[in-house]
Design a protein around this motif. Structure first.
Motif, PDB file in Angstrom:
ATOM      1  N   LEU A 105      -9.032   4.666  38.341  1.00  0.00           N
ATOM      2  CA  LEU A 105      -8.375   5.695  37.550  1.00  0.00           C
ATOM      3  C   LEU A 105      -7.671   5.072  36.366  1.00  0.00           C
ATOM      4  O   LEU A 105      -7.235   3.913  36.429  1.00  0.00           O
ATOM      5  CB  LEU A 105      -7.365   6.472  38.397  1.00  0.00           C
ATOM      6  N   THR A 106      -7.524   5.839  35.303  1.00  0.00           N
ATOM      7  CA  THR A 106      -6.820   5.349  34.121  1.00  0.00           C
ATOM      8  C   THR A 106      -5.604   6.214  33.835  1.00  0.00           C
ATOM      9  O   THR A 106      -5.640   7.436  34.031  1.00  0.00           O
ATOM     10  CB  THR A 106      -7.742   5.369  32.885  1.00  0.00           C
ATOM     11  N   THR A 113     -12.249   2.011  28.615  1.00  0.00           N
ATOM     12  CA  THR A 113     -13.333   1.029  28.472  1.00  0.00           C
ATOM     13  C   THR A 113     -13.235  -0.052  29.530  1.00  0.00           C
ATOM     14  O   THR A 113     -14.245  -0.481  30.104  1.00  0.00           O
ATOM     15  CB  THR A 113     -13.309   0.419  27.062  1.00  0.00           C
ATOM     16  N   VAL A 114     -12.024  -0.508  29.813  1.00  0.00           N
ATOM     17  CA  VAL A 114     -11.847  -1.519  30.858  1.00  0.00           C
ATOM     18  C   VAL A 114     -12.243  -0.950  32.215  1.00  0.00           C
ATOM     19  O   VAL A 114     -12.929  -1.607  33.010  1.00  0.00           O
ATOM     20  CB  VAL A 114     -10.390  -2.035  30.871  1.00  0.00           C
ATOM     21  N   ALA A 115     -11.819   0.280  32.509  1.00  0.00           N
ATOM     22  CA  ALA A 115     -12.160   0.903  33.794  1.00  0.00           C
ATOM     23  C   ALA A 115     -13.673   1.001  33.963  1.00  0.00           C
ATOM     24  O   ALA A 115     -14.226   0.676  35.032  1.00  0.00           O
ATOM     25  CB  ALA A 115     -11.523   2.279  33.898  1.00  0.00           C
ATOM     26  N   LEU A 139     -13.170   6.981  36.728  1.00  0.00           N
ATOM     27  CA  LEU A 139     -12.860   8.340  36.314  1.00  0.00           C
ATOM     28  C   LEU A 139     -11.849   8.268  35.171  1.00  0.00           C
ATOM     29  O   LEU A 139     -10.660   8.044  35.395  1.00  0.00           O
ATOM     30  CB  LEU A 139     -12.319   9.154  37.493  1.00  0.00           C
ATOM     31  N   THR A 140     -12.335   8.433  33.964  1.00  0.00           N
ATOM     32  CA  THR A 140     -11.508   8.278  32.769  1.00  0.00           C
ATOM     33  C   THR A 140     -11.270   9.636  32.118  1.00  0.00           C
ATOM     34  O   THR A 140     -11.937  10.622  32.426  1.00  0.00           O
ATOM     35  CB  THR A 140     -12.191   7.334  31.767  1.00  0.00           C
ATOM     36  N   HIS A 141     -10.321   9.677  31.192  1.00  0.00           N
ATOM     37  CA  HIS A 141      -9.953  10.935  30.541  1.00  0.00           C
ATOM     38  C   HIS A 141      -9.438  10.634  29.142  1.00  0.00           C
ATOM     39  O   HIS A 141      -9.139   9.474  28.818  1.00  0.00           O
ATOM     40  CB  HIS A 141      -8.878  11.661  31.363  1.00  0.00           C
ATOM     41  N   PRO A 142      -9.298  11.645  28.274  1.00  0.00           N
ATOM     42  CA  PRO A 142      -8.936  11.385  26.871  1.00  0.00           C
ATOM     43  C   PRO A 142      -7.447  11.438  26.571  1.00  0.00           C
ATOM     44  O   PRO A 142      -7.063  11.342  25.402  1.00  0.00           O
ATOM     45  CB  PRO A 142      -9.658  12.520  26.135  1.00  0.00           C
ATOM     46  N   MET A 143      -6.582  11.601  27.583  1.00  0.00           N
ATOM     47  CA  MET A 143      -5.173  11.839  27.319  1.00  0.00           C
ATOM     48  C   MET A 143      -4.304  10.679  27.823  1.00  0.00           C
ATOM     49  O   MET A 143      -4.779   9.607  28.076  1.00  0.00           O
ATOM     50  CB  MET A 143      -4.745  13.159  27.954  1.00  0.00           C
ATOM     51  N   VAL A 175      -5.667   1.636  39.719  1.00  0.00           N
ATOM     52  CA  VAL A 175      -5.176   2.355  38.552  1.00  0.00           C
ATOM     53  C   VAL A 175      -4.978   1.361  37.418  1.00  0.00           C
ATOM     54  O   VAL A 175      -4.246   0.364  37.575  1.00  0.00           O
ATOM     55  CB  VAL A 175      -3.846   3.084  38.847  1.00  0.00           C
ATOM     56  N   VAL A 176      -5.625   1.614  36.282  1.00  0.00           N
ATOM     57  CA  VAL A 176      -5.567   0.707  35.138  1.00  0.00           C
ATOM     58  C   VAL A 176      -4.863   1.388  33.976  1.00  0.00           C
ATOM     59  O   VAL A 176      -5.257   2.496  33.557  1.00  0.00           O
ATOM     60  CB  VAL A 176      -6.982   0.278  34.695  1.00  0.00           C
ATOM     61  N   GLY A 177      -3.840   0.749  33.452  1.00  0.00           N
ATOM     62  CA  GLY A 177      -3.142   1.254  32.282  1.00  0.00           C
ATOM     63  C   GLY A 177      -3.297   0.305  31.107  1.00  0.00           C
ATOM     64  O   GLY A 177      -3.800  -0.823  31.257  1.00  0.00           O
ATOM     65  N   LEU A 178      -2.876   0.751  29.931  1.00  0.00           N
ATOM     66  CA  LEU A 178      -2.810  -0.153  28.784  1.00  0.00           C
ATOM     67  C   LEU A 178      -1.515  -0.938  28.842  1.00  0.00           C
ATOM     68  O   LEU A 178      -1.509  -2.163  28.744  1.00  0.00           O
ATOM     69  CB  LEU A 178      -2.900   0.633  27.482  1.00  0.00           C
TER      70      LEU A 178
END
Length: 483
Positions: A105-106, A113-115, A139-143, A175-178
């Motif tokens: 999850l992001t 991109t990393v996910a 499972l990525t999303h634009p927000m 869970v991957v964050g920036l």
């Protein structure tokens, strides 16, 4: 179809009527209500003669009172003596899964991109060592940034991500964050009482040294999780562990008389076996909500549904729209004229059981029986909310031909007509057009759907799973300003 109860089916049709479209069975005066299913679907915008085509050229929306009659039709549920079973995966916390995935999850679009890079390390060949694992999905999303950290949009996003993080169909979650986004990992975990452990891991790209290092780090974490996930085995469990999401997309004029009532019959069966069935898409029950409030187990449950209807009316007005913007052009080409008509057919997916609860978007589904979740009508957003709530199988009816899947929960597609089945059989799991063909009754088809749900929950792959659908369709609902 007419302005009064049907008295004669021997109507002479004037002109060509497309398949799935309506014909007037009696004369209808201008301004008079037009009824289908015994309910108002609009008002004649001009005089309509018996035998004429009834559609957008001569029917318009109009205001009319609904009798909500809260709880008037509540009835005892006739539970079966012995529940049906399926082969499920029992997690350590007692929850039961129908699939066995590792999910990535992001928190924000910036880490998408990393996910995807992490998930891309685990193709069919690399997963061959883990035969009990269904896959690794990103499972990525634009927000996730430039939104109010205390606003409705953030609450919805975090509730959705938390629901997926807890979903039993995931054996492990990363869970991957920036690192600098508004939707901080700490804030997400704090808001939903999530705690990191061996099967719920997190990191940020900024703290990992950049893209390639973050992908390598994530791949190592996922590899550790795969060993644990592969130890899961299926065993017989009661059907009461099923949470069935009820969805329709690409509807047509046949939806309300074939696939939707057949799915409703299957939902009734699941409820009688102790399981949960959840209807959704608030804009697509608009005008038919009074059929649900009558089944609400209490006036409070019924009023909660009406509160969501009023929110949508206000939401549409504030955005200079109208509720009748739905149905879509494809729905109209398939014979649906107004949102009122579409809603009456859509509600049929909910069967006949009592309405136990009304949930907001992505809230945890904790009630057995039949319930409703407030979602938009857009299929990917709607099903994302249902899965976040805990749906571990989804049934998706379609008349125009939908191609859709929703990892980590299998999605079965049901065609409303046999022509679609023949045309797009590679995407459709079961043909409810046989009801129209006179080969099966609604109840017989409902039984067939129920049995297919049990086989699917036991591991049988759906058409969408075979095609690889599921990752790109993850789409949390966003409400609010992006600054």
């Amino acid at each position: 179809m007419g302005g009064m109860p049907l008295v004669d089916e021997n109507t002479v049709v004037s002109g060509l009527i497309p398949p799935g479209h309506k014909v007037a069975t009696s004369d209808i005066a201008a301004g008079a209500p037009v009824r289908r299913y015994g309910q108002i679907i609009g008002f004649a915008s001009q005089p309509i003669r018996a035998g004429e085509h009834v559609h957008v050229h001569n029917v318009a929306m109009g205001e009319f009172d609904r009798d909500y009659a809260f709880s008037a039709d509540v009835k005892p549920i006739g539970y079966v003596a012995q529940s049906a079973t399926f082969q499920g995966l029992v997690r350590e916390n007692g929850r039961v899964a129908t699939r066995n995935y590792i999910g990535i999850l992001t928190t924000v679009n910036c880490s998408a991109t990393v996910a995807k890079g992490i998930a891309g390390r685990f193709d069919g060949e690399s997963l061959a060592r883990f035969p009990n694992v269904d896959g690794v999905v990103a499972l990525t999303h634009p927000m996730g940034c430039c939104i109010d950290t205390k606003g409705e949009g953030m609450r919805l996003l975090q509730r959705t991500l938390a629901g997926y993080a807890r979903h039993p169909n995931f054996a492990g979650i990363l869970v991957v964050g920036l690192g600098c986004e508004a939707n901080q990992i700490a804030g997400l975990f704090g808001a939903h009482a999530l705690e990191e452990n061996d099967l719920l891991r997190t990191f940020t790209i900024q703290d990992s040294g950049g893209t390639s290092k973050a992908i390598a780090k994530g791949a190592a974490i996922v590899l550790d999780m795969l060993g644990h996930a592969n130890r899961a085995t299926r065993r017989s469990v009661p059907a009461s562990h099923l949470v069935l999401g009820l969805e329709c997309g690409g509807s047509d004029g046949y939806s309300g008389i074939t696939a939707n009532p057949a799915l409703g019959a299957a939902a009734d069966l699941l409820v009688r076996h102790g399981g949960a069935a959840v209807l959704s898409e608030t804009p697509e029950i608009y005008g038919a909500e009074h059929l649900l409030t009558r089944r609400a187990v209490s006036p409070e449950v019924g009023r909660k549904l009406i509160e969501r209807i009023r929110w949508w009316e206000d939401h549409a007005a504030r955005n200079h729209g109208e509720m009748n913007n739905n149905p879509t052009p494809g729905n109209k080409a398939g014979g649906l004229t107004t949102i009122l008509e579409k809603s009456l057919g859509a509600v049929a997916k909910g069967g006949t059981m009592n309405l136990q609860a009304v949930y907001e978007y992505a809230e945890s589904i904790i009630d057995k029986g039949f319930s409703f979740m407030d979602t938009p009508g857009y299929d990917p957003i709607s099903v994302t909310g249902l899965v976040a709530g805990g749906a571990n199988v989804v049934c998706f009816t379609t008349g125009r031909g939908s191609a859709y899947g929703c990892a980590p929960s299998p999605s079965l597609k049901l065609s409303t007509n046999t022509a679609l089945w023949h045309r797009q059989q590679e995407d459709i799991d079961i043909n409810c057009g046989s009801i129209l063909d006179g080969e099966h009754t609604v109840q017989q088809m409902g039984q067939a759907i129920f049995e297919l749900v049990l086989r699917t929950a036991s591991g049988e792959k759906t058409k969408s799973e075979r095609h690889g659908y599921g990752q790109n369709e993850f789409m949390p609902w966003f409400v609010g300003a992006v600054m």
